[in-house]
Design an enzyme around this catalytic site. Sequence first.
Site, PDB file in Angstrom:
ATOM      1  N   HIS A 166      50.209  41.605  41.280  1.00 12.09           N
ATOM      2  CA  HIS A 166      51.376  41.888  40.447  1.00 12.09           C
ATOM      3  C   HIS A 166      52.250  42.880  41.182  1.00 12.09           C
ATOM      4  O   HIS A 166      51.751  43.895  41.667  1.00 12.09           O
ATOM      5  CB  HIS A 166      50.940  42.450  39.089  1.00 12.09           C
ATOM      6  CG  HIS A 166      52.023  42.390  38.064  1.00 12.09           C
ATOM      7  ND1 HIS A 166      53.135  43.180  38.129  1.00 12.09           N
ATOM      8  CD2 HIS A 166      52.178  41.600  36.976  1.00 12.09           C
ATOM      9  CE1 HIS A 166      53.931  42.888  37.102  1.00 12.09           C
ATOM     10  NE2 HIS A 166      53.374  41.935  36.391  1.00 12.09           N
TER      11      HIS A 166
ATOM     12  N   ARG B 218      61.443  43.727  34.664  1.00 12.31           N
ATOM     13  CA  ARG B 218      62.379  43.047  35.572  1.00 12.31           C
ATOM     14  C   ARG B 218      63.122  41.921  34.859  1.00 12.31           C
ATOM     15  O   ARG B 218      64.293  41.684  35.105  1.00 12.31           O
ATOM     16  CB  ARG B 218      61.648  42.516  36.800  1.00 12.31           C
ATOM     17  CG  ARG B 218      61.401  43.594  37.854  1.00 12.31           C
ATOM     18  CD  ARG B 218      60.505  43.086  38.962  1.00 12.31           C
ATOM     19  NE  ARG B 218      59.169  42.800  38.436  1.00 12.31           N
ATOM     20  CZ  ARG B 218      58.510  41.674  38.635  1.00 12.31           C
ATOM     21  NH1 ARG B 218      59.027  40.720  39.365  1.00 12.31           N
ATOM     22  NH2 ARG B 218      57.320  41.503  38.117  1.00 12.31           N
TER      23      ARG B 218
END
Lengths: 233, 411
Positions: free
Chosen positions: B113, B129
């Site tokens: 990740h 994000r």
Amino acid sequence: MTITILRSHNKQEEAYPLEDKERTLLKALTDIKATQDASLTFSAGCRASVCGTCAVRVNGKEQLACAYKVQDQDVIEPLQYHEVLRDLKVNKSLTKKTLQRSTAWLQTFQEASLTPKDEKFSEKQSDCILCDACYSACPVYAVNPDFLGPFALTRAYRYSSDKREADTKTLVDNVQSNGVWDCILCAECTLACPKGIDPKTDILMLRSLSIEQGYTDPTFVQQSFGFDPNAGF
Amino acid sequence: MPKRACYAQDYTGLKILHTLYDSCLKAEIDFLDDHYLLNLIVDEGCIKGAIFLDSHTGEIIQINAKAVVLATGGYGGIYHGYTTNSYGSTGDGIAVVLRAGGAVSDLEFVQFHPTALKRSSILMSESARGEGGYLVNSEGERFIDELKPRDEVARAIFRQEQEGKEVFLDVRHLGEEKLMHLLPQEVALCKLHEHIDPAKALIPIKPVAHYSMGGIEVNSSLEVQGIQGCFAVGECANAKVHGANRLGGNSLLEITSLGRFAGDHAHQYTRSASNKEANSTQRDKDQKAIEAIYAQACTLNFYEKQQALGKLMYEKVGIQRENTQLLQAMEEVRAMQEMKEQMGIADKSPIHNQNLIEYLEFSSALLLAPMIISSALARNESRGAHYKIGFEKQDDKHFAKHHIIQWKREI
């Protein structure tokens, strides 16, 4: 720094020296286990305040070990009102029975469209991670071990307030005995919750729902000081 | 922008889990807490049940069953110290299947990740994000399209780190109100673990192991290859739904859809399964194995090796692989396996022996690590989460295939 941990094998508080640096209590416990005493026993999982396994008491206050920065002279104990399995590890299977007794689940599903506002309404209540911090902080357990308790009642309220619940009455029925009226509204649960949930207010909301369903406060009835509304007839 | 996935704040998994738990209580389903899976009971290729260590008593328990569903999680925890996973995600269920003669596959596909907190490896959700957060380096430059797949973003961050630059997640422009609405947990975690308020400061991040695409090899009914009547679902299984590179949110889709599917198939299987019950051979064997661990001298601290293994895997079997480094890693893991004879448990208590459970978890990690490495060595191409220097292109001609590992069953 030095921290003290209540051990179960001898019921003594044992002191552990730690290097002076910032770390979570959980990191301190894993460090002690890895380098000082492999027999020290505690529960832990995610390290990110979401699995609810690592709650303990620090200086008499409930904390998630993964979310508390350990301080010099801290005293670490297991949660209150739980059977201690070993050291800081407690038996949570009995406290989970409060969820069963209060039937804190969706009783009867009905189709309903939820708006973002509806979702927001029970968002906080559904943040509960079942860490048992509120249960340990609740003074009612000192006198009534059968009390349904903060997290079960918050969960019952969470379902009772959901538009998809067709049978709120059953939920309300099932939180009367040893339930909403036994709470002393001291808000210790609200202070203890690491997720910012407010069980005290949820219990007050359940009381309102109870009154709507025709229930009355049994303690209020007891406090009538012999006044007889039927005036002797 | 339309949303791709259903979500509940940054807490989607938690809410699904607790709704399921409440439903289980309603259905009066029994839970055996603190029972650690030791092995499966397999007779002539058919499942007969499983053996557990009951932590409450220290007893070895045999549970006979016509069908078994494994939902034991992934192996990201092997990257100890460099993973968002919980301590116990050491692939124990996958190791159990291997020992029982079942197959595992595609272990080289470990997803990193891009955004975990730098100091604690705690996950900063993708939604940061997705909602418009930027990635910037220590010079304040954006260096990648933040919405690219996880593997590309993780590699871009890794390269910045190799150039000696630090990398940060920047969500300041989203504003405090939006942050508290969308990412309340992440904001709290940043404050606690990094001492920063994401509304005002940059969040220091690094990519760490997050999800195992590989796992137990299952067919389209989720039945384990090599063990009839044994099913596997969730991160422990390789149901091939994530390819080489899972998309955020899709593991939740997998468990909510395939969980039911696995249960249905297991139930169907029990209707035709033989009634022949297992004998106590496996139980006796496991009893002896646990007794041997108690008797073993403890001259080497396995907790140190657990950390060393995590670091080794992150550095040499991580975001970017290279054959010589993989071979080095293999040698080091083999050396650790040999040292295992000197590692035992210092805690000899029969009850609630966390030291023993952690030793068993480390054993699973040490069993699976060489298989992750050999699978990575064998794949001389780059595909999804597996990226190899010298073989940077996808090579369908030679590698559009799965790596399946299965041991010959002991008789």
